[in-house]
Design a protein around this motif. Structure first.
Motif, PDB file in Angstrom:
ATOM      1  N   ILE A 189       0.977  -1.174  -0.025  1.00 47.15           N
ATOM      2  CA  ILE A 189       0.075  -0.005  -0.041  1.00 47.15           C
ATOM      3  C   ILE A 189       0.879   1.322  -0.027  1.00 47.15           C
ATOM      4  O   ILE A 189       1.693   1.256   0.986  1.00 47.15           O
ATOM      5  N   PHE A 190       0.810   1.882  -0.977  1.00 40.53           N
ATOM      6  CA  PHE A 190       1.803   3.008  -1.243  1.00 40.53           C
ATOM      7  C   PHE A 190       1.283   4.365  -1.376  1.00 40.53           C
ATOM      8  O   PHE A 190       0.208   4.462  -1.964  1.00 40.53           O
ATOM      9  N   VAL A 191       1.729   5.403  -0.674  1.00 38.87           N
ATOM     10  CA  VAL A 191       1.244   6.819  -0.520  1.00 38.87           C
ATOM     11  C   VAL A 191       1.988   7.544  -1.353  1.00 38.87           C
ATOM     12  O   VAL A 191       3.138   7.705  -1.062  1.00 38.87           O
ATOM     13  N   THR A 192       1.245   8.308  -2.004  1.00 38.65           N
ATOM     14  CA  THR A 192       2.196   9.330  -2.901  1.00 38.65           C
ATOM     15  C   THR A 192       1.187  10.398  -3.380  1.00 38.65           C
ATOM     16  O   THR A 192       0.040  10.346  -3.412  1.00 38.65           O
ATOM     17  N   HIS A 193       1.884  11.825  -3.812  1.00 38.84           N
ATOM     18  CA  HIS A 193       1.118  12.802  -4.304  1.00 38.84           C
ATOM     19  C   HIS A 193       1.621  13.020  -5.995  1.00 38.84           C
ATOM     20  O   HIS A 193       1.077  13.682  -6.407  1.00 38.84           O
ATOM     21  N   ASP A 194       2.686  11.854  -6.214  1.00 38.64           N
ATOM     22  CA  ASP A 194       2.928  11.920  -7.670  1.00 38.64           C
ATOM     23  C   ASP A 194       2.241  10.994  -8.455  1.00 38.64           C
ATOM     24  O   ASP A 194       2.183   9.928  -8.273  1.00 38.64           O
ATOM     25  N   GLN A 195       1.460  11.536  -9.447  1.00 41.60           N
ATOM     26  CA  GLN A 195       0.664  11.040 -10.289  1.00 41.60           C
ATOM     27  C   GLN A 195       1.590   9.842 -11.399  1.00 41.60           C
ATOM     28  O   GLN A 195       0.908   8.737 -11.346  1.00 41.60           O
ATOM     29  N   GLU A 196       2.793  10.173 -11.876  1.00 40.99           N
ATOM     30  CA  GLU A 196       3.598   9.377 -12.536  1.00 40.99           C
ATOM     31  C   GLU A 196       3.752   8.034 -11.703  1.00 40.99           C
ATOM     32  O   GLU A 196       3.860   6.890 -12.200  1.00 40.99           O
ATOM     33  N   GLU A 197       4.410   8.254 -10.547  1.00 37.53           N
ATOM     34  CA  GLU A 197       4.443   6.944  -9.498  1.00 37.53           C
ATOM     35  C   GLU A 197       3.453   6.158  -9.529  1.00 37.53           C
ATOM     36  O   GLU A 197       3.557   4.991  -9.652  1.00 37.53           O
ATOM     37  N   ALA A 198       2.368   6.776  -9.346  1.00 37.17           N
ATOM     38  CA  ALA A 198       1.044   5.964  -9.204  1.00 37.17           C
ATOM     39  C   ALA A 198       0.698   5.069 -10.300  1.00 37.17           C
ATOM     40  O   ALA A 198       0.386   3.944 -10.487  1.00 37.17           O
ATOM     41  N   LEU A 199       0.779   5.821 -11.662  1.00 37.21           N
ATOM     42  CA  LEU A 199       0.510   5.445 -12.757  1.00 37.21           C
ATOM     43  C   LEU A 199       1.555   4.173 -13.240  1.00 37.21           C
ATOM     44  O   LEU A 199       1.092   3.399 -13.907  1.00 37.21           O
ATOM     45  N   GLN A 214     -12.153   9.900  -4.289  1.00 38.21           N
ATOM     46  CA  GLN A 214     -13.047  10.428  -5.316  1.00 38.21           C
ATOM     47  C   GLN A 214     -13.203   9.159  -6.261  1.00 38.21           C
ATOM     48  O   GLN A 214     -14.404   9.226  -6.998  1.00 38.21           O
ATOM     49  N   GLN A 215     -12.340   8.341  -6.598  1.00 36.07           N
ATOM     50  CA  GLN A 215     -12.389   7.295  -7.755  1.00 36.07           C
ATOM     51  C   GLN A 215     -11.256   6.224  -7.253  1.00 36.07           C
ATOM     52  O   GLN A 215     -10.227   6.623  -6.924  1.00 36.07           O
ATOM     53  N   ILE A 216     -11.754   4.768  -7.371  1.00 36.63           N
ATOM     54  CA  ILE A 216     -11.080   3.883  -7.386  1.00 36.63           C
ATOM     55  C   ILE A 216     -10.855   2.965  -8.936  1.00 36.63           C
ATOM     56  O   ILE A 216     -11.843   2.860  -9.275  1.00 36.63           O
ATOM     57  N   GLY A 217      -9.442   2.794  -9.405  1.00 35.88           N
ATOM     58  CA  GLY A 217      -9.507   2.022 -10.631  1.00 35.88           C
ATOM     59  C   GLY A 217      -8.261   1.791 -10.882  1.00 35.88           C
ATOM     60  O   GLY A 217      -7.024   2.099 -10.353  1.00 35.88           O
ATOM     61  N   THR A 218      -8.063   1.056 -11.996  1.00 32.99           N
ATOM     62  CA  THR A 218      -6.624   0.904 -12.605  1.00 32.99           C
ATOM     63  C   THR A 218      -5.875   2.068 -13.203  1.00 32.99           C
ATOM     64  O   THR A 218      -6.887   3.111 -13.382  1.00 32.99           O
ATOM     65  N   PRO A 219      -4.763   2.233 -13.182  1.00 33.44           N
ATOM     66  CA  PRO A 219      -4.282   3.182 -13.602  1.00 33.44           C
ATOM     67  C   PRO A 219      -5.066   3.783 -15.290  1.00 33.44           C
ATOM     68  O   PRO A 219      -5.256   5.079 -15.373  1.00 33.44           O
ATOM     69  N   ARG A 220      -5.324   2.881 -16.025  1.00 34.56           N
ATOM     70  CA  ARG A 220      -5.962   3.227 -17.274  1.00 34.56           C
ATOM     71  C   ARG A 220      -7.112   3.683 -17.159  1.00 34.56           C
ATOM     72  O   ARG A 220      -7.818   4.633 -17.633  1.00 34.56           O
ATOM     73  N   ASP A 221      -8.217   2.967 -16.138  1.00 32.56           N
ATOM     74  CA  ASP A 221      -9.362   3.636 -15.797  1.00 32.56           C
ATOM     75  C   ASP A 221      -9.195   4.944 -15.107  1.00 32.56           C
ATOM     76  O   ASP A 221     -10.137   5.707 -15.729  1.00 32.56           O
ATOM     77  N   ILE A 222      -8.429   5.273 -14.346  1.00 31.67           N
ATOM     78  CA  ILE A 222      -8.399   6.470 -13.751  1.00 31.67           C
ATOM     79  C   ILE A 222      -8.068   7.803 -14.858  1.00 31.67           C
ATOM     80  O   ILE A 222      -8.580   8.566 -14.856  1.00 31.67           O
ATOM     81  N   TYR A 223      -7.042   7.333 -15.590  1.00 29.75           N
ATOM     82  CA  TYR A 223      -6.627   8.201 -16.622  1.00 29.75           C
ATOM     83  C   TYR A 223      -7.683   8.625 -17.913  1.00 29.75           C
ATOM     84  O   TYR A 223      -8.060   9.559 -18.141  1.00 29.75           O
TER      85      TYR A 223
END
Length: 352
Positions: A189-199, A214-223
């Motif tokens: 379980i990883f905490v970050t404010h960096d969107q690139e890290e998350a994706l 606000q939303q839960i999903g795969t990186p593709r879903d979120i983007y």
């Protein structure tokens, strides 16, 4: 697949301040799950509640079905890697890694063997006898990971562990972290404010804002299919246009862009009226005048791999377009009129 963590209607208050507001989510076993959001959104608070460093004001936290909300931190089969690595400066690398095993009462041969395995996993076997001060930041980070993994926790919590590293090292460590998670099979379980890290690293992402998920999903879903304006704007770059909805049928909507151009798009809302439309800059293509929507070029910005082309639609609405340098044939000049082609399915009507 079983859930490693179930967060059920968890609320956290500090006096009159509510940091988390009835948050519910599930994290699967052997998943790389990221809590993503700006500073102050509640992501670190939630992580600390899973670790037991913060009390739960209301709600339940289940670890493989067991409610751990009132369990002491040392009784939870989880470990945490912090932003500051907190290594013991007077201990060698291998003694740092073995420290948690010693606290658990393992004998010297067992903890030495396991610490050695962990150092091999993070490619630091040859540094076993060094002190932390003799290591680089990236090496210290890997020692902290090895120490956290050595007791074989069921869940590993990572609180912005890459933020102190320089950009190139952070990019390299992303791949190492993802590989470590796959090799160990432990839930991260990883905490970050960096969107690139998350994706880059996540199986799934929970985007958080102001104490809410606000939303839960795969990186593709979120983007590709953000549900609201916050998610669309926080993840990557986007053009946000206020549009009139002409009609909605199922998951498709027809909207009127500023200037009167009508397009069909996917939709996250079924309410008529005015809403925001999200268009990713790379989903717009420059075409000859007359072949698409008309626009005027305001500025062309060179970004190395890409060009950022700032344009205005008829009516004055600004848009940004991203073009890969390798794909371009001609750079449009500021002030020139061009056509804009919007890829099929590239626009998303948002639930504000």
């Amino acid at each position: 697949m079983n859930n490693a963590i179930d967060i059920r209607m968890v609320t956290k208050t500090y006096g009159t301040v509510t940091a988390l507001k009835a948050v519910s989510l599930s994290i699967m076993d052997n998943e790389f799950f990221t809590l993503l959001g700006p500073s102050g959104c509640g992501k670190t608070t939630l992580l600390r509640m899973i670790a037991g460093f913060e009390d739960v004001t209301q709600g339940d936290i289940l670890l493989f079905g067991q409610n751990i909300a009132t369990l002491d931190p040392n009784l939870r089969p989880v470990n945490t890697v912090f932003q500051q690595y907190a290594l013991f400066p007077h201990m060698s690398v291998i003694d740092n890694v073995a420290f948690g095993l010693k606290m658990k009462g393992l004998d010297l041969p067992t903890r030495t063997a396991r610490a050695g395995e962990m150092l091999e996993m993070v490619h630091l076997s040859s540094f076993a006898d060094r002190l932390p001060a003799q290591l680089s930041g990236g090496q210290q980070q890997r020692v902290a990971l090895a120490r956290a993994l050595a007791p074989q926790p069921k869940v590993l919590l990572l609180d912005e562990p890459l933020s102190a590293l320089d950009l190139k090292l952070r990019q390299a460590m992303r791949m190492e972290l993802k590989q470590l998670q796959q090799d160990t099979g432990i839930t991260f379980i990883f905490v970050t404010h960096d969107q690139e890290e998350a994706l880059t690293m996540s199986n799934r992402i929970a985007v958080m804002s102001a104490g809410h998920v606000q939303q839960i999903g795969t990186p593709r879903d979120i983007y590709e299919t953000p549900v609201n304006r916050f998610v669309a704007d926080f993840i990557g770059e986007t053009n946000l246009l206020e549009v009139d909805v002409a009609s909605i049928a199922g998951d498709r909507a027809q909207v009127i862009l500023p200037g009167g151009h009508a397009i069909t798009c996917s939709t996250a809302t079924h309410d008529a009226g005015r809403h925001h439309l999200s268009i990713r800059p790379e989903r717009l293509t420059l075409v000859p005048l007359g072949a698409g929507m008309e626009a005027v070029v305001d500025q062309v910005i060179y970004l190395g791999t890409d060009l950022q082309v700032l344009v205005r639609l008829d009516g004055g609405t600004p848009l940004q377009v991203r073009i890969q340098n390798a794909a371009r044939t001609q750079v449009p000049a500021p002030g020139s009129r061009i056509g804009l082609h919007l890829e099929e399915g590239a626009a998303r009507l948002l639930a504000d």
